[in-house]
Structure formats: C-alpha cells, structure tokens
Design a protein around this motif. Structure first.
Motif, PDB file in Angstrom:
ATOM      1  N   ILE A 112      29.573  49.550  49.210  1.00  0.00           N
ATOM      2  CA  ILE A 112      30.702  48.975  48.595  1.00  0.00           C
ATOM      3  C   ILE A 112      30.735  47.426  48.608  1.00  0.00           C
ATOM      4  N   ALA A 113      30.205  47.004  47.135  1.00  0.00           N
ATOM      5  CA  ALA A 113      30.061  45.573  47.218  1.00  0.00           C
ATOM      6  C   ALA A 113      31.188  44.629  46.911  1.00  0.00           C
ATOM      7  N   GLY A 114      32.341  45.323  46.536  1.00  0.00           N
ATOM      8  CA  GLY A 114      33.497  44.658  46.784  1.00  0.00           C
ATOM      9  C   GLY A 114      34.725  45.683  45.851  1.00  0.00           C
ATOM     10  N   ILE A 115      35.802  45.235  45.885  1.00  0.00           N
ATOM     11  CA  ILE A 115      36.960  45.999  45.395  1.00  0.00           C
ATOM     12  C   ILE A 115      37.784  45.105  44.712  1.00  0.00           C
ATOM     13  N   THR A 116      37.768  45.549  43.423  1.00  0.00           N
ATOM     14  CA  THR A 116      38.722  44.838  42.334  1.00  0.00           C
ATOM     15  C   THR A 116      40.039  45.335  41.947  1.00  0.00           C
ATOM     16  N   VAL A 117      41.147  44.639  42.300  1.00  0.00           N
ATOM     17  CA  VAL A 117      42.387  45.031  41.956  1.00  0.00           C
ATOM     18  C   VAL A 117      42.870  44.727  40.521  1.00  0.00           C
ATOM     19  N   GLY A 118      43.198  45.837  39.794  1.00  0.00           N
ATOM     20  CA  GLY A 118      43.421  45.416  38.359  1.00  0.00           C
ATOM     21  C   GLY A 118      42.480  45.305  37.434  1.00  0.00           C
ATOM     22  N   SER A 119      42.665  45.519  36.217  1.00  0.00           N
ATOM     23  CA  SER A 119      41.735  45.191  35.301  1.00  0.00           C
ATOM     24  C   SER A 119      42.270  44.750  33.870  1.00  0.00           C
ATOM     25  N   GLU A 120      42.168  43.489  33.923  1.00  0.00           N
ATOM     26  CA  GLU A 120      42.804  42.687  32.810  1.00  0.00           C
ATOM     27  C   GLU A 120      44.368  43.099  32.760  1.00  0.00           C
ATOM     28  N   ALA A 121      44.903  43.170  34.028  1.00  0.00           N
ATOM     29  CA  ALA A 121      46.385  43.584  34.245  1.00  0.00           C
ATOM     30  C   ALA A 121      47.226  42.207  33.712  1.00  0.00           C
ATOM     31  N   LEU A 122      46.776  41.096  33.765  1.00  0.00           N
ATOM     32  CA  LEU A 122      47.471  39.994  33.355  1.00  0.00           C
ATOM     33  C   LEU A 122      47.336  39.893  31.802  1.00  0.00           C
ATOM     34  N   TYR A 123      46.037  40.171  31.405  1.00  0.00           N
ATOM     35  CA  TYR A 123      45.756  39.988  29.952  1.00  0.00           C
ATOM     36  C   TYR A 123      46.838  40.869  29.394  1.00  0.00           C
ATOM     37  N   ARG A 124      46.925  42.058  29.565  1.00  0.00           N
ATOM     38  CA  ARG A 124      47.538  43.168  29.054  1.00  0.00           C
ATOM     39  C   ARG A 124      49.393  42.756  29.357  1.00  0.00           C
TER      40      ARG A 124
END
Length: 305
Positions: A112-124
């Motif tokens: 697991i290289a990393g964990i990203t929380v949200g995907s363009e959650a701010l943009y939308r």
C-alpha cells in the motif's frame, strides 16, 4: 505558462534530479458486462500494464469489494496500490472504513503506497475543508492502529486550482501525501497550448503545497491527467489518438523528466459507462489501452536525456 514560477519550484524541490514515477488510475468494473472486477480481472490488468509500471490507484475501498478483490492480484504480481477512501456520504464513508479495518490486516503494508481520502471532494463541494481534514485524520488514526501500517501516508486528491486556494490550506497541512489533478483537455486547450497549461497548473500546485507544508519533504503526485482519444470536442480540445499521443510525449513524459511522479487517467477505456449528454461519448475513451487491453493505443516510451 509562468516560466519564472516553474523555475522557482524546481529550485525549491530539486525535482530535476530523478525521473518521476509512472502509475495508472484503474477502473473497477468490467467492460464486458459492467460487473465488478474479480481478483483474476485485476491480475489480467496488471499483466497488461506491468511492462510500464507496477503502481496503480483506485478511488474507493468498499465499492465493488475493491480492496478485498485487488489484494490477491497485488500479491501475485507484486504491484503497489494507492488506495482511495470515498469520503462522502456518511454511510459510504463508514463502509470504506470497515473495508480498511477488515482487509488491510491481510496484506503487508509494503503493498500500500498510500491512502487518499476523497477524490475532488472539495472541487465538487461534497465536503468543506474542515470536514475533509477531519476525515483524513480519522482514516490516519484508523490505519495507524493496524499492525504494520503506522507509517503509511494518508492524504487527499483534488483539482490543482482547489489546492492553490488558500482557504484549503488546512487540508494540505494535515496530509502526508497530496495529489493534484490537471486536465488540459477539460480546460479546452489546443494541443499547441496543452503542455504549457499542464506544466503551469502542476507547478503552481506543487509550489503552494511545499510552501504550505514549509518543506519539500511531502509525497506529491499528479493524481489524474491524460487526453481522450474519441468522443466530442471540448472547446478547442479535440479527442484523437494523435493528440493523446502528443500529450503523452510532451506533458506526461515531460513532467516526469522534471522528476514529478504521475498517475495517468486512465489505464483502460471504460465502455461500461453510459454516454452522457454534452461532450458525447468522451468519458468512455480516456484509456491508454482499449477495452480489450491488448496493445496501447500509442507509444508509451519516453526518452529521458
């Protein structure tokens, strides 16, 4: 392109010292029947792209049983995964955390290289900056309590213009990793301007991220970029194989030559997606490979001097 801004960022980061890594954003549904991919499907995907990278990113953990099904493929093909956590809505977010708690203990953290929380959650506008910060920290706390995952980086992915907005600085401050998305296609750029626009967007994001963190010691990737190969044009941007090939050489190879890690949207066409109104059909044609995953649509070789 603001060359002075790019030069200052390169000086700050020392990014020209090494070639940036390459990875692919990966869909989780089969094109043949829209069903969720099985472990065997992911193994097949990895076999196709293994000549170019062993790094992929998915957008969520519980959807389509993604984390459960992809783990055997990671182990068999020795791939690294940037794992997404869908941060909206509350029920979905709870399912994501359950998937992390259930399945991360079954795989060594090195996959697991990393964990990203949200995907363009701010943009939308799905979450406020403060709510996203809360969820980043909640996921980090959850993951760090899993044996072996105490040093797994947790952060977020958003569009480059959102990341340079000072109102969102707390999101950067509370992230171990930050990915910036940038699409010259969706800015309606001609091919003559596409690479200039892309470089400027990414370098602005990188500069703000490093300045906000007060350090160059943060994992940064282009989270999504690419060029569609078919479908309707968007303003001055035409989706063709030739244009996608040019964008690959000038922008993707180019930014990697400057040492910037890059995830390409996306590995495979996704014909299972419905044809939406507006730019007709373009959403199904972002793949570097076609549906059948045989050969790339164009050369993926980069020449690094």
């Amino acid at each position: 392109m603001r060359v002075s801004a790019i030069t200052s960022v390169l000086s700050l980061a020392g990014y020209a010292a090494a070639i940036g890594s390459l990875g692919f954003d990966l869909g989780v549904q089969r094109n043949s029947d829209s069903a969720c991919k099985t472990s065997d499907d992911y193994i097949s995907d990895f076999e196709t792209i293994s000549g170019y990278t062993n790094i992929v990113r998915v957008y969520a953990s519980s959807d389509c049983n993604t984390l459960e099904n992809i783990i055997p493929a990671l182990k068999e093909k020795d791939f690294k995964l940037f794992l997404g956590v869908w941060a909206t809505d509350d029920t979905h977010y709870a399912e994501e955390k359950t998937a992390l708690s259930t399945y991360l203990p079954t795989i060594d953290a090195s996959y697991i290289a990393g964990i990203t929380v949200g995907s363009e959650a701010l943009y939308r506008g799905d979450l406020s900056a403060s709510d996203l910060v809360t969820r980043i920290n909640e996921v980090r706390e959850l993951v760090q309590d899993i044996d072996g995952y105490s040093s797994t980086p947790v952060g977020t992915v958003d569009s480059w213009e959102i990341l340079i907005d000072g109102a969102n600085s707390d999101v950067i401050t509370n992230s171990d990793i930050v990915f910036a998305n940038a699409f010259s296609y969706w800015q309606g750029q001609t091919m003559a301007n596409s690479s200039y626009s892309f470089f400027d967007d990414i370098m602005q994001a990188l500069q703000v991220i490093q300045t906000t963190k007060g350090s160059t010691d943060i994992t940064f990737w282009v989270g999504e970029t690419g060029w569609a190969t078919d479908g309707g044009s968007y303003e001055n941007a035409d989706p063709t194989v030739d244009n996608a090939a040019q964008f690959w050489q000038e922008s993707i190879c180019g930014i990697r030559a400057w040492g910037v890690n890059t995830l390409v949207f996306e590995a495979f066409d996704e014909s299972w997606k419905p044809v939406t109104s507006g730019v007709s059909g373009v959403e199904t044609h972002w793949g570097v490979w076609t549906d059948d995953g045989t050969d790339p649509k164009y050369s993926l070789e980069c020449t690094f001097d």
